[in-house]
Structure formats: structure tokens, C-alpha cells
Scaffold this active site. Structure first.
Site, PDB file in Angstrom:
ATOM      1  N   LYS A 167       0.877  -1.166   0.000  1.00  0.00           N
ATOM      2  CA  LYS A 167       0.000   0.000   0.000  1.00  0.00           C
ATOM      3  C   LYS A 167       0.917   1.219   0.000  1.00  0.00           C
ATOM      4  CE  LYS A 167      -3.491   2.605   2.420  1.00  0.00           C
ATOM      5  NZ  LYS A 167      -3.867   3.116   3.750  1.00  0.00           N
ATOM      6  N   GLY A 191      -8.257   9.391   9.737  1.00  0.00           N
ATOM      7  CA  GLY A 191      -8.631   9.404  11.143  1.00  0.00           C
ATOM      8  C   GLY A 191      -9.646  10.446  11.533  1.00  0.00           C
ATOM      9  N   ALA A 219      -9.743   5.804   4.161  1.00  0.00           N
ATOM     10  CA  ALA A 219      -9.517   6.911   5.101  1.00  0.00           C
ATOM     11  C   ALA A 219     -10.705   7.853   5.212  1.00  0.00           C
ATOM     12  CB  ALA A 219      -8.267   7.718   4.744  1.00  0.00           C
ATOM     13  N   GLY A 220     -11.027   8.187   6.453  1.00  0.00           N
ATOM     14  CA  GLY A 220     -12.025   9.201   6.736  1.00  0.00           C
ATOM     15  C   GLY A 220     -13.407   8.688   7.067  1.00  0.00           C
ATOM     16  N   ASN A 227      -9.916   1.712   9.646  1.00  0.00           N
ATOM     17  CA  ASN A 227      -9.074   1.443  10.800  1.00  0.00           C
ATOM     18  C   ASN A 227      -9.578   2.188  12.042  1.00  0.00           C
ATOM     19  OD1 ASN A 227      -5.454   1.568  11.508  1.00  0.00           O
ATOM     20  ND2 ASN A 227      -7.139   0.837  12.717  1.00  0.00           N
ATOM     21  N   THR A 228      -9.432   3.513  12.051  1.00  0.00           N
ATOM     22  CA  THR A 228      -9.727   4.293  13.246  1.00  0.00           C
ATOM     23  C   THR A 228     -11.162   4.130  13.720  1.00  0.00           C
ATOM     24  OG1 THR A 228      -8.083   5.930  12.552  1.00  0.00           O
ATOM     25  CG2 THR A 228      -9.628   6.597  14.265  1.00  0.00           C
TER      26      THR A 228
END
Length: 264
Positions: free
Chosen positions: A104, A165, A191-192, A213-214
């Protein structure tokens, strides 16, 4: 071909490899490696990304990679790279250390907003593809850049929905939609995303997968949240395949107004 939930006819294919799950997860921000492993299992993920700098190449037996199921594809990422040269060096270090040649690609010189550098990302992608890597580049959702990355041989494109995040959701929806319509490689929204509903929305747009993830790791209960994202991704995918109804300005009755029992 008719497709129904549970069918493998709609499996995700990246660089010739087939995945039943369209939810990719990360490995950071968990309270423990054990919690991370349990969340990955609940998510049903078959691909998990990890920063190369977090891997202990001298003592792999006790680092986070030892907690991952053997069936999961480990996707090393070049987190921390600020230039193309740094990203290439990190990728080659991962390969030399025995990690998969899937990478990645992240090139982020902007430490305030954590936005990827498009020029350095493209430069690194060209080198890594030529060097035999399967490259999945993290990028700002720019349809022109996506096309360039596709042309140099990247296996996917991975546009951010909002800053890493942030949990802000699909702030860049329109640009991502154009990418989805024009891409000939899988589009993975990365992301986001902050809620399962946002993952479902991304899949309803036609995204091939999402990376989260977050939103999972920072939830009050990461295990339950991982399961929620899993179901949301599946629902969004099948909603897209079923064909969403078009929006209307005017209301339209669900039942016909003729032939009712109230008619004389």
C-alpha cells in the site's frame, strides 16, 4: 447472471487474487494485539494493512503480525514516507524482510492534514510496479491522477473519503464517483469513514471495497463495530448490485389510487 447474497460470482479480484470480503482493515490504534486480532476476525477481513515501521524483523514471533490469522493477506504500507525515494526504500525493506510484495503506497509529506503527494506517489508507483510489486496507491480522489496510476500498472486506486482518522465520511463523494465510473481497476475508498452507514454509502456508489481502521479501533467496542462495518459493506454492495431507485422531487404513492376498496 443472477447474483444473490452468498454467491461468489461477485467476489473482489485484485491482481488475479480473489477476496470474498470487501472490507480491508488496519492494525493501528487498538488497545492490544489480541483486541486487534479479534476485531479483524469479526470484520471478516481477508486483507489487513500494517506499517512496515511497526514490524519487528528481528523478532517476528512476538510482533503484531504473529497475531494475524494465516489466511489473511498482510498488506505492508509505506506510512512515514515523505518522498518517492523513501517509499521505494520502505517497500524494498519489507520485501527483504519476508513480507508480501503487495504494497500500500503512501507518500505523505503534509503532517498537518496528512494528504498524499500526487507527484511523488506517481513517481514511486512507476518504480515499484517495474520492480515487481503489486501496488495499491493511497491518493487524493483525483480522476486524472487515478488514470495515470492505472496506466503505470497499479492494481487498484485508493482515494481518501476525508482526512485520515477524521471520521468525517464521504466528503469527496463527487470526485470518488467519477473515479468509480472511469476506473478499470478496483476503487477502494480509504480513510475518513467514521460510521458503518458511511461504508455502506461508499459501496452503494459502486466502490469495490473500503479500508477502515480508526472508526473500528477507537469505537467503545471495537469488536462489535468491526461486525457492524462488515454487515454495512455487504449491505451496501448488494444495494449497488440491486440498483438503487432514482431520486424524485415529487412524492409518489406506494400503493395505486385506483382499484381500492374505497371506490364506489
Amino acid at each position: 447472471m443472477e447474483q444473490r447474497p452468498g454467491s461468489d460470482a461477485n467476489a473482489l479480484v485484485i491482481a488475479g487474487r480473489t477476496f470474498a470480503s470487501r472490507l480491508i482493515t488496519g492494525t493501528g490504534k487498538y488497545a492490544s494485539f489480541a483486541q486487534m486480532a479479534e476485531a479483524i476476525e469479526a470484520a471478516g477481513s481477508e486483507m489487513v494493512t500494517v506499517a512496515v515501521r511497526r514490524v519487528d524483523f528481528d523478532e517476528r514471533a512476538g510482533d503484531l503480525t504473529s497475531f494475524l490469522p494465516e489466511s489473511v493477506l498482510l498488506l505492508p504500507n509505506t506510512s512515514g514516507a515523505e518522498t518517492a525515494d523513501e517509499a521505494v526504500r520502505i517497500a524494498r525493506l519489507a520485501r527483504a524482510g519476508g513480507l508480501p510484495t503487495w504494497i500500500k503506497l503512501e507518500v505523505i509529506p503534509d503532517q498537518r492534514n496528512l494528504l498524499p503527494d500526487p507527484v511523488e506517489t506517481l513517481k514511486a508507483a512507476e518504480v515499484l510496479v517495474a520492480d515487481g510489486f503489486t501496488v495499491l496507491p493511497y491518493m487524493f480522489p483525483d480522476p486524472v491522477l487515478a488514470k495515470r496510476l492505472e496506466e503505470v500498472g497499479c492494481a487498484t486506486v485508493m482515494p481518501l473519503a476525508a482526512p485520515i482518522g477524521s471520521g468525517r465520511g464521504l466528503k469527496l463523494r463527487e470526485a470518488i464517483q467519477i473515479m468509480i465510473e472511469e476506473a478499470h481497476v478496483p476503487v477502494i475508498v480509504d480513510a475518513g469513514l467514521g460510521a458503518p452507514s458511511e461504508a455502506a454509502e461508499a459501496m452503494e456508489l459502486g466502490a469495490d471495497a473500503v479500508l477502515v481502521n480508526t472508526a473500528i479501533a477507537r469505537a467503545s467496542d471495537p469488536i462489535v463495530m468491526a461486525a457492524a462495518f462488515r454487515q454495512a459493506v455487504e449491505a451496501g454492495r448488494w444495494g449497488f448490485l440491486a440498483g438503487l431507485m432514482s431520486e424524485r422531487i415529487d412524492a409518489e404513492a406506494s400503493s395505486p389510487l385506483t382499484g381500492s376498496i374505497a371506490e364506489p
